[in-house]
Design a protein around this motif. Structure first.
Motif, PDB file in Angstrom:
ATOM      1  N   ALA A 198       0.813  -1.218   0.000  1.00  0.00           N
ATOM      2  CA  ALA A 198       0.000   0.000   0.000  1.00  0.00           C
ATOM      3  C   ALA A 198       0.844   1.264   0.000  1.00  0.00           C
TER       4      ALA A 198
ATOM      5  N   TYR B 127       1.162   3.711  -3.101  1.00  0.00           N
ATOM      6  CA  TYR B 127      -0.087   4.435  -3.361  1.00  0.00           C
ATOM      7  C   TYR B 127      -0.276   5.549  -2.336  1.00  0.00           C
TER       8      TYR B 127
ATOM      9  N   GLU C 128      -0.258   9.622  -3.126  1.00  0.00           N
ATOM     10  CA  GLU C 128      -1.368  10.491  -2.739  1.00  0.00           C
ATOM     11  C   GLU C 128      -0.870  11.654  -1.876  1.00  0.00           C
TER      12      GLU C 128
ATOM     13  N   SER D 290      -6.994   5.987   3.358  1.00  0.00           N
ATOM     14  CA  SER D 290      -8.141   5.262   2.792  1.00  0.00           C
ATOM     15  C   SER D 290      -7.866   4.843   1.352  1.00  0.00           C
ATOM     16  N   ARG D 291      -7.306   5.750   0.560  1.00  0.00           N
ATOM     17  CA  ARG D 291      -7.013   5.420  -0.844  1.00  0.00           C
ATOM     18  C   ARG D 291      -5.929   4.359  -0.947  1.00  0.00           C
TER      19      ARG D 291
ATOM     20  N   LYS E  64      -5.328   2.009   1.268  1.00  0.00           N
ATOM     21  CA  LYS E  64      -5.879   0.718   1.696  1.00  0.00           C
ATOM     22  C   LYS E  64      -6.809   0.118   0.642  1.00  0.00           C
ATOM     23  N   GLU E  65      -7.309   0.937  -0.286  1.00  0.00           N
ATOM     24  CA  GLU E  65      -8.133   0.404  -1.379  1.00  0.00           C
ATOM     25  C   GLU E  65      -7.333  -0.552  -2.258  1.00  0.00           C
ATOM     26  N   SER E  66      -6.004  -0.410  -2.255  1.00  0.00           N
ATOM     27  CA  SER E  66      -5.159  -1.284  -3.077  1.00  0.00           C
ATOM     28  C   SER E  66      -4.955  -2.648  -2.428  1.00  0.00           C
TER      29      SER E  66
ATOM     30  N   ALA F 135      -6.425  -6.135  -0.266  1.00  0.00           N
ATOM     31  CA  ALA F 135      -7.581  -6.992   0.016  1.00  0.00           C
ATOM     32  C   ALA F 135      -7.318  -7.634   1.374  1.00  0.00           C
TER      33      ALA F 135
ATOM     34  N   ARG G 206      -6.616  -6.129   9.708  1.00  0.00           N
ATOM     35  CA  ARG G 206      -7.152  -4.796   9.422  1.00  0.00           C
ATOM     36  C   ARG G 206      -6.787  -3.832  10.557  1.00  0.00           C
TER      37      ARG G 206
ATOM     38  N   ASN H  34      -4.070  -0.708  10.258  1.00  0.00           N
ATOM     39  CA  ASN H  34      -4.505   0.626  10.680  1.00  0.00           C
ATOM     40  C   ASN H  34      -3.520   1.215  11.689  1.00  0.00           C
TER      41      ASN H  34
END
Length: 195
Positions: A24, A27, A31, A52-53, A55-57, A59, A66, A70
């Motif tokens: 992650a 990315y 950003e 957030s963006r 973590k979108e990368s 799964a 998770r 975080n």
């Protein structure tokens, strides 16, 4: 509830979370750079969006992972807010082996690169950042390798010493010592009685 928050993670969990963060991170940094170019240092809301963006990368299916990922992002954000981006990036590189570039079979690519485009020619600043990241990663690996080498040599010296010296006789169990002592005392008493 508190005991759950202070759970000690295993080496396997740390390795898995580190791998997730490394995936992650490019990315996330992209950003942060994008927003910094437009508005300067990110505020709390902008940092939350960048996390957030990033973590979108990923799964992530496991709730524990998770929470751990975080916590890693929270650590980065805390360092970023207190000390700045350079220190936060160094923490991510040294602690987790992160790089702003995604490793590909044909080399490194940044998130911003188009895979169909011609190879990117790095400007001096980007190249210096990549060199610094790789240098920090190499230093961390060298330190780890040096520690392993020292442990190996220490164990090898112990092994050599054991080969040269015969093993010390094993101490007798306490019951045997007590029995022998009692027999010795009885022998002394009987010797005195004979005199």
């Amino acid at each position: 509830m508190e005991a759950e928050d202070t759970k000690i993670i295993t080496q396997e969990e740390f390795a898995a979370v580190s791998e997730l963060f490394r995936k992650a991170y490019p990315y996330f940094v992209h950003e942060i750079e994008r927003v910094e170019e437009e508005r300067g240092k990110l505020n709390d809301f902008q940092l939350m969006l960048a996390v957030s963006r990033a973590k979108e990368s990923l799964a992530i299916v496991n709730w524990d992972y998770r929470k751990m990922i975080n916590m890693v992002f929270d650590g980065y954000v805390d360092i970023y807010k207190e000390l700045g981006r350079k220190e936060a990036d160094e923490w991510a590189i040294v602690t987790f082996g992160c790089s702003r570039y995604i490793k590909r079979i044909d080399g490194f690519a940044s998130v911003a690169e188009d895979e169909d485009a011609k190879p990117v020619e790095y400007d001096a600043e980007s190249l210096q950042i990549l060199l610094n990241e790789l240098s920090l990663q190499m230093e961390a690996k060298e330190a780890e390798l040096l520690q392993l080498y020292e442990d190996f040599n220490r164990l090898q010296r112990i092994s050599e010493k054991l080969k040269k010296e015969p093993p010390a006789p094993a101490p007798l169990p306490k019951d045997v010592d007590a029995d022998e002592q009692q027999k010795d005392e009885e022998a002394e008493v009987s010797a005195k009685n004979e005199d």
